[in-house]
Design a protein around this motif. Sequence first.
Motif, PDB file in Angstrom:
ATOM      1  N   LYS A   1      -2.681   5.663  -0.172  1.00 50.88           N
ATOM      2  CA  LYS A   1      -2.375   4.742   0.914  1.00 50.88           C
ATOM      3  C   LYS A   1      -3.822   4.082   1.622  1.00 50.88           C
ATOM      4  CE  LYS A   1       0.162   3.324   5.120  1.00 50.88           C
ATOM      5  NZ  LYS A   1      -0.843   3.273   6.125  1.00 50.88           N
TER       6      LYS A   1
ATOM      7  N   VAL B   1       0.892  -1.251  -0.057  1.00 47.17           N
ATOM      8  CA  VAL B   1      -0.236  -0.197  -0.013  1.00 47.17           C
ATOM      9  C   VAL B   1       0.740   1.236   0.031  1.00 47.17           C
ATOM     10  CG1 VAL B   1      -1.886  -1.184   1.038  1.00 47.17           C
ATOM     11  CG2 VAL B   1      -0.217  -0.002   2.389  1.00 47.17           C
ATOM     12  N   GLU B   2       1.949   1.165   0.669  1.00 44.94           N
ATOM     13  CA  GLU B   2       2.785   2.431   0.836  1.00 44.94           C
ATOM     14  C   GLU B   2       3.777   2.468  -0.677  1.00 44.94           C
ATOM     15  OE1 GLU B   2       5.359   2.695   3.905  1.00 44.94           O
ATOM     16  OE2 GLU B   2       3.739   2.294   5.579  1.00 44.94           O
ATOM     17  N   ARG B   3       3.995   1.419  -1.427  1.00 41.02           N
ATOM     18  CA  ARG B   3       4.774   1.608  -2.584  1.00 41.02           C
ATOM     19  C   ARG B   3       3.657   1.904  -3.427  1.00 41.02           C
ATOM     20  NH1 ARG B   3       6.688  -4.181  -3.635  1.00 41.02           N
ATOM     21  NH2 ARG B   3       5.417  -4.885  -2.160  1.00 41.02           N
TER      22      ARG B   3
ATOM     23  N   TRP C   1      -0.660  11.533  -0.542  1.00 37.82           N
ATOM     24  CA  TRP C   1       0.041  10.271  -0.131  1.00 37.82           C
ATOM     25  C   TRP C   1      -0.882   9.729   0.820  1.00 37.82           C
ATOM     26  CZ3 TRP C   1       1.736   7.324   3.658  1.00 37.82           C
ATOM     27  CH2 TRP C   1       2.580   6.207   3.400  1.00 37.82           C
ATOM     28  N   PRO C   2      -1.452  10.011   1.927  1.00 39.65           N
ATOM     29  CA  PRO C   2      -2.267   9.401   2.801  1.00 39.65           C
ATOM     30  C   PRO C   2      -3.615   8.999   2.102  1.00 39.65           C
ATOM     31  CG  PRO C   2      -1.446  11.358   4.110  1.00 39.65           C
ATOM     32  CD  PRO C   2      -0.986  11.381   2.530  1.00 39.65           C
TER      33      PRO C   2
ATOM     34  N   ALA D   1       0.992   4.248  -3.019  1.00 40.33           N
ATOM     35  CA  ALA D   1       0.826   5.534  -2.719  1.00 40.33           C
ATOM     36  C   ALA D   1       2.115   6.133  -3.283  1.00 40.33           C
ATOM     37  CB  ALA D   1       0.752   5.772  -1.189  1.00 40.33           C
ATOM     38  N   ASP D   2       3.435   5.793  -3.136  1.00 36.52           N
ATOM     39  CA  ASP D   2       4.689   6.387  -3.652  1.00 36.52           C
ATOM     40  C   ASP D   2       4.377   6.622  -5.104  1.00 36.52           C
ATOM     41  OD1 ASP D   2       5.612   6.707  -1.283  1.00 36.52           O
ATOM     42  OD2 ASP D   2       7.124   4.817  -1.363  1.00 36.52           O
TER      43      ASP D   2
ATOM     44  N   ALA E   1      -5.670   2.042  -1.093  1.00 36.40           N
ATOM     45  CA  ALA E   1      -4.947   0.827  -1.516  1.00 36.40           C
ATOM     46  C   ALA E   1      -5.520  -0.037  -0.202  1.00 36.40           C
ATOM     47  CB  ALA E   1      -3.573   0.842  -1.474  1.00 36.40           C
ATOM     48  N   GLU E   2      -5.399   0.416   0.845  1.00 37.16           N
ATOM     49  CA  GLU E   2      -5.811  -0.526   2.319  1.00 37.16           C
ATOM     50  C   GLU E   2      -7.066  -0.792   2.095  1.00 37.16           C
ATOM     51  OE1 GLU E   2      -2.707   1.306   5.595  1.00 37.16           O
ATOM     52  OE2 GLU E   2      -4.820   2.421   5.249  1.00 37.16           O
TER      53      GLU E   2
END
Length: 282
Positions: free
Chosen positions: A66, A14-16, A62-63, A18-19, A69-70
């Motif tokens: 993320k 999820v962080e990738r 970004w949040p 968002a990146d 995706a979550e």
Amino acid sequence: MSALIARNPDLPLVERLADLAVDALIDEADLSPKPALVDRRGGGAHSDLHLGLMHASALALWPCFKAMAEAAQVHGEIGQPLREALGRIGREGEAAMLATTCGVNTHRGAIWALGLLVAAAALAPDDSASALALRAARIALFDDRAAPQTDSHGARVARRFGVRGAREEAQLGFPAVLQHGLPQLQRSRSEGAGEQNARLDALLAIMATLADTCVLWRAGLEGLAAMQQGARAVLAAGGSASLAGRRRLRALDAHLLQLNASPGGAADLLAACLFIDSLGSL
């Protein structure tokens, strides 16, 4: 942001994602020279925008990406609950964007397009571009029953001129990206155009066919014809990597600035194009 991902391969998916979404927005903003759009030269046709604001807006989202995706991972399937979760998160992301930009709309359309694609990628990150777009389209087909009943500029323009808006573009699986932007990006790369010129060519390929509601809102059918014909002329002259194409690109920029016509819809779809293209780095 891409370099950050390369140095941190163990980050959660999820962080990738968002990146990559933020990276796509920053790369789109930085790409220069884009006709009548914010880039390294200035604000284009926008008196209220500049590159630093676009960067700040992208990072503020970004949040949001993320969380989208979550949500996709938590729900685990396409359906009404996922669609409405994405709608709620998107509205929260838009509020964060507007707080960062002091009320200026920088990325509202991009939240919609990239949010769907981030969620689709979270459900199945290893799929092809066409499968990813189809999954995003299936999400977009659901109505968000909690969405406020507002009439956006894009929706009004779409009705007035009988064209597809951002909602319909997503529901069809992003044809401007899959059929025009991505193929041109890959073709220009294979011809040795260089990455920045290949990305400019991808933008132009999207502009050449898209009924951009941002342009229609600002400059009507005259502006749309100028955008589409001018973009086709650049590509026909050899694209952004050729001298003749570069001259055509300067002429297109000048014409759209004269008409105050900014192809913001095409810019959002270029960011979507760059995001899909970057998924290979996962």
